[in-house]
Design an enzyme around this catalytic site. Structure first.
Site, PDB file in Angstrom:
ATOM      1  N   LYS A 197       0.853  -1.177   0.000  1.00 30.10           N
ATOM      2  CA  LYS A 197       0.000   0.000   0.000  1.00 30.10           C
ATOM      3  C   LYS A 197       0.893   1.233   0.000  1.00 30.10           C
ATOM      4  O   LYS A 197       1.719   1.416   0.905  1.00 30.10           O
ATOM      5  CB  LYS A 197      -0.899  -0.010   1.230  1.00 30.10           C
ATOM      6  CG  LYS A 197      -1.829   1.183   1.297  1.00 30.10           C
ATOM      7  CD  LYS A 197      -2.799   1.029   2.442  1.00 30.10           C
ATOM      8  CE  LYS A 197      -3.666   2.247   2.605  1.00 30.10           C
ATOM      9  NZ  LYS A 197      -4.573   2.121   3.739  1.00 30.10           N
ATOM     10  N   LYS A 248      -2.421  -1.614  -3.665  1.00 24.32           N
ATOM     11  CA  LYS A 248      -3.230  -0.399  -3.595  1.00 24.32           C
ATOM     12  C   LYS A 248      -2.335   0.833  -3.636  1.00 24.32           C
ATOM     13  O   LYS A 248      -1.358   0.887  -2.897  1.00 24.32           O
ATOM     14  CB  LYS A 248      -4.013  -0.424  -2.285  1.00 24.32           C
ATOM     15  CG  LYS A 248      -4.866   0.790  -2.090  1.00 24.32           C
ATOM     16  CD  LYS A 248      -5.538   0.682  -0.778  1.00 24.32           C
ATOM     17  CE  LYS A 248      -6.232   1.994  -0.503  1.00 24.32           C
ATOM     18  NZ  LYS A 248      -6.711   2.079   0.835  1.00 24.32           N
TER      19      LYS A 248
HETATM   20  C1  PBG Z   1      -7.469   2.954   5.600  1.00 25.58           C
HETATM   21  C2  PBG Z   1      -7.778   3.000   4.163  1.00 25.58           C
HETATM   22  C3  PBG Z   1      -7.624   4.051   3.259  1.00 25.58           C
HETATM   23  C4  PBG Z   1      -8.141   3.607   2.047  1.00 25.58           C
HETATM   24  C5  PBG Z   1      -8.579   2.307   2.259  1.00 25.58           C
HETATM   25  N1  PBG Z   1      -8.315   1.939   3.562  1.00 25.58           N
HETATM   26  C6  PBG Z   1      -7.163   5.432   3.451  1.00 25.58           C
HETATM   27  C7  PBG Z   1      -5.782   5.743   3.669  1.00 25.58           C
HETATM   28  O1  PBG Z   1      -4.896   4.896   3.744  1.00 25.58           O
HETATM   29  O2  PBG Z   1      -5.523   6.930   3.821  1.00 25.58           O
HETATM   30  C8  PBG Z   1      -8.224   4.404   0.783  1.00 25.58           C
HETATM   31  C9  PBG Z   1      -9.200   3.912  -0.199  1.00 25.58           C
HETATM   32  C10 PBG Z   1      -9.495   4.835  -1.315  1.00 25.58           C
HETATM   33  O3  PBG Z   1      -8.866   5.880  -1.522  1.00 25.58           O
HETATM   34  O4  PBG Z   1     -10.427   4.493  -2.033  1.00 25.58           O
HETATM   35  N2  PBG Z   1      -6.159   2.875   5.947  1.00 25.58           N
END
Ligand code: PBG
Length: 346
Positions: free
Chosen positions: A216, A269
């Protein structure tokens, strides 16, 4: 044949790939990647209250649902052939340790029970992270002077790894008790997959799977999500735990660790500017692989469409197809509902 021979024989009769594009049916016959509703997972936001679907400004067509409304939405998704949803909670009260996330009466456990009741055929993934639940908006416990967890030798503002990891395990058990099929840790805390696996197994939930947000990145494309989940960090950003967008070898290391810790599925992601990473992980690991078409990717397509610059349906399906082509088995996308409808229309 080497590449020079292409130039040397420009009219060689075999070099006519356009033959297979002559007819729509023929194009369909040679199509290598087919997107179906079964590939999609719908992210949904749930909040306390009754009878409300509050529109999310930066994500047209997306809402914060109260549980009763969420139930209507998931029934429709199931009817469209979408097999799974992933839940994000907006708690009534946020605090330093995100306690709504591990309260059996927290908003997500409530939602899981309601969905399992209303649409038992659906798979429920529970996003396992603290940023929606903490008053500072970070993904875990922050080293703060005066707090019970404060460690004087660690920097102020540091996200405390091991206390966060252990609390993720505790919250995972609460969500599993509520009926979650898959726990999806997204905090990029070291050891989170192993801690969640150990906690689940210890509580008798060895049948509950883990889909790790293994890779991520600290991405600007999460902007609209932070509106939706009301979770922007109150100071700094997430770069002390989420990955640098420039790093590919590190992505492979993160995936390797999560595999070793017992992840059942991996995820990358965001998906869209990271298809090279997705393809590399697909090549390396046999585990089912998810990819998250994130809020910013959704918002961009809507904004361009609103300006008359892009065609929504075409560009959304093209984006999702590219993610599948790069190697995703599952795509988490805010287009799940629209795409399932578009695909069924043919
Ligand atoms: C939580 C999380 C996030 C997203 C999914 N789970 C936000 C982040 O990391 O700031 C983002 C999903 C999206 O932008 O659609 N940690």
């Amino acid at each position: 044949m080497n590449s020079n021979s292409l130039a040397a024989q420009p009219t060689y009769p075999a070099l006519r790939p356009r033959r297979l594009r002559m007819h729509p049916t023929l194009r369909r016959m040679v199509r290598e990647t087919t997107l179906t509703p079964a590939d999609l997972v719908a992210p949904l936001f749930v909040r306390h209250g009754k009878g409300q679907r509050i529109p999310i400004g930066s994500m047209p067509g997306q809402f914060q649902f109260t549980v009763d409304q969420l139930v209507i939405e998931v029934r429709e998704l199931a009817q469209l052939g979408v097999p799974a949803v992933i839940l994000f909670g907006i708690p009534a009260v946020k605090d330093a340790v995100g306690s709504d996330n591990y309260s059996p009466n927290g908003i997500v456990p409530q939602a899981i029970r309601a969905i399992k009741d209303a649409a038992p055929e659906l798979i429920v993934l529970s996003d396992m992270c603290f940023c929606e639940y903490t008053d500072h908006g970070h993904c875990g416990i922050i080293n703060t002077p005066g707090d019970a967890h404060f460690h004087a030798h660690l920097p102020e503002g540091y996200l405390l790894n091991d206390p966060t990891r252990d609390l993720l395990g505790r919250a995972a058990v609460v969500h599993a008790e509520a009926g979650a099929d898959i726990i999806a840790p997204s905090g990029m805390v070291d050891g989170m997959v192993g801690a969640i696996r150990t906690a689940l197994d210890g509580a008798g939930f060895d049948h509950v799977a883990i889909m790790s947000y293994a890779v991520k990145f600290a991405s600007g494309f999460y902007g609209p999500f932070r509106d939706a989940a009301e979770s922007p960090p109150s100071f700094g950003d997430r770069s002390q735990y989420q990955m640098d967008p420039a790093n590919r070898r590190e992505a492979m290391k993160e995936a390797a660790l999560d595999v070793a810790e017992g992840a059942d599925m991996l995820m990358v992601k965001p998906a869209m500017p990271y298809l090279d990473i997705l393809a590399a992980i697909r090549e390396t690991y046999p585990l089912p692989l998810g990819a998250y078409h994130v809020s910013g990717a959704y918002a961009m397509l809507h904004a361009a469409t609103a300006n008359g610059w892009l065609e929504l349906r075409r560009c959304a399906l093209e984006s999702l197809t590219s993610i599948k082509r790069a190697g995703a088995d599952l795509i988490l996308t805010y287009f799940a509902r629209d795409a399932a409808r578009w695909l069924s229309e043919g």
